[in-house]
Design an enzyme around this catalytic site. Structure first.
Site, PDB file in Angstrom:
ATOM      1  N   SER A   1       0.831  -1.209   0.000  1.00  0.00           N
ATOM      2  CA  SER A   1       0.000   0.000   0.000  1.00  0.00           C
ATOM      3  C   SER A   1       0.865   1.258   0.000  1.00  0.00           C
ATOM      4  CB  SER A   1      -0.901   0.029   1.236  1.00  0.00           C
ATOM      5  OG  SER A   1      -1.749  -1.091   1.263  1.00  0.00           O
TER       6      SER A   1
HETATM    7  N1  SAM Z   1      -0.708  -4.779   4.076  1.00  0.00           N
HETATM    8  C1  SAM Z   1       0.069  -5.051   2.893  1.00  0.00           C
HETATM    9  C2  SAM Z   1       1.446  -4.461   2.947  1.00  0.00           C
HETATM   10  O1  SAM Z   1       1.750  -3.757   3.907  1.00  0.00           O
HETATM   11  O2  SAM Z   1       2.222  -4.744   2.023  1.00  0.00           O
HETATM   12  C3  SAM Z   1      -0.625  -4.655   1.615  1.00  0.00           C
HETATM   13  C4  SAM Z   1      -1.718  -5.539   1.330  1.00  0.00           C
HETATM   14  S1  SAM Z   1      -2.317  -5.666  -0.310  1.00  0.00           S
HETATM   15  C5  SAM Z   1      -2.971  -4.075  -0.614  1.00  0.00           C
HETATM   16  C6  SAM Z   1      -3.728  -6.695   0.108  1.00  0.00           C
HETATM   17  C7  SAM Z   1      -3.374  -8.103   0.499  1.00  0.00           C
HETATM   18  O3  SAM Z   1      -4.549  -8.759   0.946  1.00  0.00           O
HETATM   19  C8  SAM Z   1      -2.825  -8.934  -0.656  1.00  0.00           C
HETATM   20  O4  SAM Z   1      -1.580  -9.433  -0.327  1.00  0.00           O
HETATM   21  C9  SAM Z   1      -3.855 -10.042  -0.815  1.00  0.00           C
HETATM   22  O5  SAM Z   1      -3.315 -11.273  -1.227  1.00  0.00           O
HETATM   23  C10 SAM Z   1      -4.428 -10.117   0.597  1.00  0.00           C
HETATM   24  N2  SAM Z   1      -5.734 -10.752   0.703  1.00  0.00           N
HETATM   25  C11 SAM Z   1      -6.809 -10.635  -0.119  1.00  0.00           C
HETATM   26  N3  SAM Z   1      -7.830 -11.387   0.346  1.00  0.00           N
HETATM   27  C12 SAM Z   1      -7.400 -11.984   1.491  1.00  0.00           C
HETATM   28  C13 SAM Z   1      -7.987 -12.868   2.440  1.00  0.00           C
HETATM   29  N4  SAM Z   1      -9.246 -13.327   2.315  1.00  0.00           N
HETATM   30  N5  SAM Z   1      -7.248 -13.271   3.484  1.00  0.00           N
HETATM   31  C14 SAM Z   1      -5.960 -12.841   3.641  1.00  0.00           C
HETATM   32  N6  SAM Z   1      -5.351 -12.009   2.774  1.00  0.00           N
HETATM   33  C15 SAM Z   1      -6.055 -11.580   1.721  1.00  0.00           C
END
Ligand code: SAM
Length: 224
Positions: A67
């Site tokens: 992000s």
């Molecule tokens: N917080 C992260 C960072 O600091 O790099 C950025 C996160 S990215 C915008 C969103 C993340 O949510 C992705 O890695 C994606 O794979 C994960 N994601 C999506 N659906 C999910 C779920 N049901 N459970 C866990 N992770 C999930």
């Protein structure tokens, strides 16, 4: 494993990033200090080294993103983290947001659906000495992480079509859930839910953001 170095140039770029975030209204010194001390370039592929301190989201593995620093700071501020709060993050991604929460004093649990990302994040967090403080899990975070519930705060870092009830259920009374919610996978409204008591919640809406989708049982389905 890549050999990342944290140089004076990187530290100077982090000070500039702090100034940019202050200019965008982030005032909390605890959050700003965390962002100024965490080497964000360690959480990105080496080729992004010269861009790591731009206030931008970047691609990481598995088609996901780290992000934008402003978004990380914004969500952290809404979460109102207190020292020793038990915080669940859904969407570990690169591990950067988990590191920020940890430096804000939280006891962090973070769950990611892509094993590859969780493994990379674990390695990065080890390289900056935060591995003992952050517990990583692989699974569907739309169900929460009931083994360690209840939480003082839950942060969702992917865009949800609606608020998963399982997450509200895993909050302590007084606990906060911060989650981007939107019917389109392009745009979401940042929402904070505070659990007033076992029957009542308070819902507040903030600005619009654009996140990758939250995919899972209580989120978007893969073929949505
Ligand atoms: N917080 C992260 C960072 O600091 O790099 C950025 C996160 S990215 C915008 C969103 C993340 O949510 C992705 O890695 C994606 O794979 C994960 N994601 C999506 N659906 C999910 C779920 N049901 N459970 C866990 N992770 C999930």
């Amino acid at each position: 494993m890549h050999n990342y170095q944290d140089t004076y140039r990187h530290k100077g770029q982090r000070r500039q990033l702090r100034t940019i975030l202050e200019g965008k209204g982030i005032q909390d010194p605890v959050i700003l200090n965390a962002i100024e001390s965490i080497p964000r370039h360690f959480f990105l592929p080496l080729e992004f080294d010269s861009h790591a301190y731009e206030d931008k989201a970047f691609p990481i593995a598995a088609g996901q993103t780290i992000s934008q620093p402003y978004t990380v700071a914004y969500q952290t501020r809404l979460l109102k983290v207190n020292i020793a709060d038990k915080v669940l993050e859904i969407g570990t991604g690169s591990g950067y947001q988990a590191a920020v929460l940890s430096l804000c004093g939280a006891d962090v649990y973070t769950i990611e659906r892509h094993q590859e990302l969780s493994e990379n994040a674990a390695q990065t967090l080890r390289s900056i000495g935060l591995n003992d403080k952050i517990k990583l899990f692989v699974g569907d975070g739309t169900r929460g992480l009931s083994e360690y519930a209840p939480y003082d705060a839950i942060l969702v870092t992917a865009g949800a079509p609606s608020v998963p009830k399982a997450l509200v259920a895993q909050l302590k009374v007084g606990g906060r859930l911060v989650i981007p919610v939107g019917k389109s996978s392009e745009m979401q409204r940042m929402v904070r839910i505070t659990k007033i008591n076992d029957k009542e919640i308070q819902t507040e809406a903030f600005d619009d953001f654009s996140f990758v989708p939250l995919v899972g049982e209580n989120g978007w389905k893969l073929n949505d």
